[in-house]
Design a protein around this motif. Structure first.
Motif, short mmCIF file in Angstrom:
data_model
loop_
_atom_site.label_atom_id
_atom_site.label_comp_id
_atom_site.label_asym_id
_atom_site.label_seq_id
_atom_site.Cartn_x
_atom_site.Cartn_y
_atom_site.Cartn_z
N UNK A 1 51.39 39.48 43.06
CA UNK A 1 51.23 38.74 41.80
C UNK A 1 49.77 38.32 41.63
N UNK A 2 49.14 37.87 42.70
CA UNK A 2 47.73 37.48 42.62
C UNK A 2 46.86 38.69 42.27
N UNK A 3 47.18 39.82 42.85
CA UNK A 3 46.45 41.05 42.56
C UNK A 3 46.52 41.36 41.06
N UNK A 4 47.69 41.21 40.47
CA UNK A 4 47.85 41.47 39.03
C UNK A 4 47.11 40.43 38.20
N UNK A 5 47.12 39.18 38.64
CA UNK A 5 46.46 38.11 37.88
C UNK A 5 44.94 38.29 37.81
N UNK A 6 44.35 38.90 38.82
CA UNK A 6 42.89 39.10 38.79
C UNK A 6 42.51 40.53 38.43
N UNK A 7 43.48 41.34 38.08
CA UNK A 7 43.23 42.77 37.85
C UNK A 7 42.34 43.05 36.64
N UNK A 8 42.18 42.11 35.75
CA UNK A 8 41.34 42.33 34.58
C UNK A 8 39.85 42.20 34.83
N UNK A 9 39.48 41.84 36.04
CA UNK A 9 38.07 41.66 36.38
C UNK A 9 37.50 42.91 37.02
N UNK A 10 36.28 43.22 36.70
CA UNK A 10 35.60 44.38 37.26
C UNK A 10 34.63 43.93 38.35
N UNK A 11 34.86 44.40 39.56
CA UNK A 11 33.96 44.14 40.68
C UNK A 11 33.19 45.42 40.96
N UNK A 12 31.90 45.40 40.73
CA UNK A 12 31.07 46.58 40.94
C UNK A 12 30.87 46.90 42.42
N UNK A 13 31.06 45.92 43.27
CA UNK A 13 30.84 46.12 44.71
C UNK A 13 32.12 46.54 45.44
N UNK A 14 33.21 46.65 44.74
CA UNK A 14 34.54 46.96 45.29
C UNK A 14 34.94 45.98 46.39
N UNK A 15 34.68 44.72 46.15
CA UNK A 15 35.05 43.69 47.11
C UNK A 15 36.40 43.07 46.83
N UNK A 16 37.29 43.86 46.24
CA UNK A 16 38.58 43.31 45.81
C UNK A 16 39.40 42.71 46.93
N UNK A 17 39.40 43.31 48.12
CA UNK A 17 40.19 42.76 49.21
C UNK A 17 39.72 41.36 49.58
N UNK A 18 38.42 41.18 49.70
CA UNK A 18 37.88 39.86 50.05
C UNK A 18 38.12 38.86 48.92
N UNK A 19 38.01 39.32 47.68
CA UNK A 19 38.28 38.45 46.53
C UNK A 19 39.74 38.02 46.54
N UNK A 20 40.63 38.96 46.74
CA UNK A 20 42.05 38.64 46.80
C UNK A 20 42.34 37.69 47.96
N UNK A 21 41.71 37.92 49.10
CA UNK A 21 41.86 37.01 50.25
C UNK A 21 41.42 35.61 49.88
N UNK A 22 40.30 35.49 49.16
CA UNK A 22 39.78 34.18 48.78
C UNK A 22 40.70 33.47 47.80
N UNK A 23 41.21 34.18 46.82
CA UNK A 23 42.12 33.56 45.84
C UNK A 23 43.40 33.12 46.55
N UNK A 24 43.91 33.98 47.41
CA UNK A 24 45.12 33.65 48.16
C UNK A 24 44.89 32.42 49.04
N UNK A 25 43.75 32.37 49.69
CA UNK A 25 43.41 31.23 50.55
C UNK A 25 43.31 29.94 49.73
N UNK A 26 42.66 30.01 48.56
CA UNK A 26 42.51 28.82 47.71
C UNK A 26 43.88 28.31 47.25
N UNK A 27 44.78 29.22 46.87
CA UNK A 27 46.12 28.83 46.46
C UNK A 27 46.87 28.19 47.63
#
Length: 81
Positions: free
Chosen positions: A44-70
């Motif tokens: 669900x978190x992956x879908x919630x942030x899916x509209x953002x474009x990360x040019x560095x392909x750091x999606x795993x770390x971004x998802x980890x950070x959002x999950x950690x914050x929640x």
């Protein structure tokens, strides 16, 4: 880093900040996600942030950070902090 807000701290600790292109938008989405008070699955978190474009392909770390914050936000609910 004690004065750093929890969402920003999660992004730093999970190495989710690289070039900074996507960071402001994802941080704003994370604020909304955490503020909703809901618990989300990783998918669900992956879908919630899916509209953002990360040019560095750091999606795993971004998802980890959002999950950690929640997760951190939910640990403090009801503890008076």
């Amino acid at each position: 880093m004690g004065a750093c807000p929890p969402i920003q701290r999660a992004f730093v600790e999970e190495a989710a900040v690289q070039c900074g292109f996507c960071t402001p938008g994802i941080i704003m989405s994370a604020v909304e996600i955490v503020g909703s008070g809901k618990q989300y699955t990783r998918e669900e978190l992956r879908k919630l942030i899916s509209g953002h474009l990360c040019r560095c392909t750091g999606y795993q770390n971004i998802l980890n950070a959002v999950e950690r914050a929640v997760d951190e936000a939910h640990r403090f609910v009801g503890k008076g902090e």
